[in-house]
Enzyme design. Structure first.
Site, mmCIF file in Angstrom:
data_model
loop_
_atom_site.group_PDB
_atom_site.id
_atom_site.type_symbol
_atom_site.label_atom_id
_atom_site.label_comp_id
_atom_site.label_asym_id
_atom_site.label_seq_id
_atom_site.Cartn_x
_atom_site.Cartn_y
_atom_site.Cartn_z
ATOM 1 N N ARG A 139 0.828 -1.196 0.000
ATOM 2 C CA ARG A 139 0.000 0.000 0.000
ATOM 3 C C ARG A 139 0.870 1.257 0.000
ATOM 4 O O ARG A 139 0.584 2.217 -0.676
ATOM 5 C CB ARG A 139 -0.939 -0.001 1.215
ATOM 6 N N GLU A 170 -7.189 -22.157 1.211
ATOM 7 C CA GLU A 170 -7.129 -22.857 2.502
ATOM 8 C C GLU A 170 -7.053 -21.882 3.673
ATOM 9 O O GLU A 170 -7.596 -22.134 4.754
ATOM 10 C CB GLU A 170 -5.911 -23.797 2.529
ATOM 11 N N LYS A 227 -17.039 -16.946 6.520
ATOM 12 C CA LYS A 227 -16.393 -18.263 6.565
ATOM 13 C C LYS A 227 -17.432 -19.386 6.491
ATOM 14 O O LYS A 227 -17.227 -20.384 5.803
ATOM 15 C CB LYS A 227 -15.560 -18.382 7.844
#
Lengths: 438, 438
Positions: free
Chosen positions: B45, B129, B205
């Protein structure tokens, strides 16, 4: 697309579970994988025995060698167990270019080094997710999911029978022999419970886990193995009073001077999740340098659970098949040549551990001082201590004494133990159980 | 062999962890996989910011679009977070034929359907993952390890901040706001804790887990989401007295009439291992038709742990690369066309669950009878009950009442609740928390 043609050797509970799963998933799994499976033949011990699952038009044979020689079989699924005939069959199947899926931990622990090397040479794969902790995908987790980690240590409850027995031993008045008999009645323990109770089955599994974790050759003969038959209800009770549960653990740890591979009962702090794994369930706690502590938990046995692990191996194989590749994950996560063949495995005498000790003593004021002094002579200090007068009339002036020690080299501890056993007022043999230090 | 060339977007804790891992494993991993990796470029950034890891001669840029357009980059590792710029970047990268590895659950929960379809079309892989439960290989377990299972339900503690807060709430005298402040001080909670505390992060999630489990399209907007800010120390204490722990769960369950996807606090029986998952740890309990109950546990956050999951994805990708195949496991375990697009997701009103209820009442003999009768009118019965007189002088004749009910349709329960709140002697709003039924 050509289906993958399976030959299944053995038709016990796991094979029956697999046949059931394949009945619905052999052709109905397109959404998960564009590869179908067909059972070409099943080798059984006794053709006349009734089957618990329908086999339809699948041919059965009582000659397993038919399968490993059959050019129309691509994958041999070995579910017969044992290490002699199974070894011959698997070896021949590999030589004939067949992939292997097996649940046989004993076979791999004893002969895996040769079999994996041969498979690598022949360009075939050996999968064995079902060999450790049944339905729990611990093999894949160690080989793939945690691959970026150097594993520092792992500790597992990897024998459901043993864990069931130790869980039952928590009930008031429990006696080892009676609990074992109940386990046999429920079908959790075999008529000959030696493999489970004496830790041999767990040692087979630990051998495999240790190789996956550390990249070392399979070293079953170097695993220190101690069973649970010496654990008494008193031990379970005292351990709980000290804040621990007694678990039968398989431990593989990287120590400064080598690897420690061992199966024995151990006191596990109640704050550790592993202490809460009860009944026939299995769990493996793995500590990696990147991930820290992670644990996989689930059923370690049972036809359907174990068969689901066998089926997962078949799906993995199916994807390779589809891709037409022989670039696969090596069975132990490393190519054979990269496995450490000369890894130092520590003798049990060389490990450092805390101990729990239980002994029967004459109940007089000087006794504890004598014990403490004997330990102090070896630089061993007592951490928790619990003393309980024996209540039976004929054993007046006797007490049960239980204590835990700091971490000490096992060889040193054994010297101290011999001195303790020789103390005036020490009655009979001393029972020791190692403490886990996680 | 040509190394896989990585472009990393973002340089926070996870990216720093990954750069650290790659520093030792990019070329030193031959034993695990015969594929090397090289970091081509990192997009940051602010170029002037100091870095916590050495970047050596890796070029940095503050223009992330450079990476997704760079023909010398094979894999874009997206670790910047967010759902707008990240979406543009990932989409462009896929269009440019680059594989994606990401830890961005929000991106996938919101835009995964489009991104996965595009990736399939472009023949590239999207690995994630690290997006759920950090270092715990739960994605691989659901997608591969448990592939032979129809998943009945799963329940996870998938937000470490929330679990830390609920764990701290067990301490005597704990107050939600103070515990949250402490979590912020320790770096477990963000300055704006909304995403964690209100369950949005967990809902992201859960969306991903539910799709993997059931083969349904990602349906974030249909996830019922309730935070933990209404949970009081009284609730935690009463729940414990009833034999439960309060956990902030993500639950995905297959019900007869559809799928239930929800994030909310829930009472979990103490005998269930999930109840013992404390602090910032994550755990997902999965119930499959073959395997039964299995659980994965580990750190849900942290740079090194999460980076180890990113690295595992890279190893998987490395194997495909080596094999030169595009036959890979689809991101959600099914090919896009095979995902159920029209799955019925139940409204929270339609679920059946037990409830825990806490209310403040006037402490007189008829009160409990009135409450019981009101519930009985809706066929709801009380299972556990605990009543506690308020001890402050100015609140004499008041009592805290907590009880649990049998399973009931939520809509029905809400009608009963409205009647309860209208009862004479009911003081203020009633707090309800759902019970988990595993």
């Amino acid at each position: 697309m050509q289906p993958i043609r399976l030959g299944i050797i053995g038709f016990g509970t796991v094979a029956s579970g697999l046949v059931s799963i394949l009945a619905t998933q052999a052709h109905g799994s397109r959404a998960k994988i564009a590869q179908t499976f067909t059972i070409q033949k099943i080798a059984v011990r006794d053709l006349s025995r009734p089957r618990v699952v329908a086999t339809g038009d699948i041919p059965l044979t009582d000659d397993p060698f038919e399968l490993v020689q059959d050019p129309n079989i691509d994958v041999v699924v070995e579910l017969m167990g044992g290490t002699t005939l199974a070894r011959d069959l698997v070896e021949q199947a590999i030589r004939n270019g067949k992939h292997i899926v097996t649940a046989n931990k004993a076979l791999l622990a004893l002969h895996g080094n040769e079999l994996f090397a041969l498979a690598e040479q022949q360009g075939v794969q050996v999968y064995f997710e079902a060999a450790v902790a049944g339905g729990v995908p611990i093999i894949k987790a160690l080989r793939e999911g945690l691959i970026a980690n150097d594993i520092d240590w792992l500790a597992g409850i990897i024998n459901g029978t043993g864990n069931y027995i130790l869980t039952e031993m928590k009930k008031p008045g429990a006696v080892f022999e009676q609990v074992l008999a109940k386990a046999q009645e429920l079908g959790y323990a075999e008529a000959d419970p030696t493999y489970d109770v004496e830790g041999i089955d767990a040692a087979h599994k630990l051998t495999i886990l240790a190789s996956l974790a550390f990249g070392i050759e399979l070293a079953f003969s170097r695993v220190y193995t101690e069973g649970i038959s010496q654990v008494s209800a008193d031990d379970v009770r005292f351990a709980q009073a000290f804040g621990y549960e007694i678990k039968h653990l398989g431990i593989a740890a990287k120590e400064p001077s080598g690897y420690s591979l061992r199966v024995h009962p151990a006191l596990v702090t109640k704050t550790v999740l592993l202490a809460d794994v009860n009944g026939v369930m299995n769990a493996v706690l793995v500590h990696g340098d990147q991930v820290g502590a992670t644990m996989l938990y689930g059923p370690g046995a049972g036809g359907a659970a174990t068969a689901s692990a066998v089926m997962a191996d078949l799906y993995d194989l199916g994807r390779l098949w589809q891709a037409g590749t022989s670039h696969f994950v090596p069975p132990l996560g490393r190519y054979t040549a990269d496995l450490k063949a000369t890894a130092t495995i520590l003798n049990i005498d060389e490990i450092h551990t805390g101990f729990y000790v239980r002994c029967l003593v004459e109940d007089h004021p000087g006794m504890l001082a004598a014990i403490s002094q004997t330990l102090a002579d070896f630089d061993i200090s007592i951490e928790h201590l619990h003393q309980e007068p024996i209540s039976h009339d004929d054993q007046a002036n006797q007490a049960l004494l239980a204590f835990t020690t700091n971490k000490v080299r096992e060889a040193t501890f054994n010297l101290a133990l011999a001195k303790l056993e020789a103390l005036d007022g020490m009655l009979g043999k001393i029972n020791k159980i190692r403490m886990s230090d996680f």
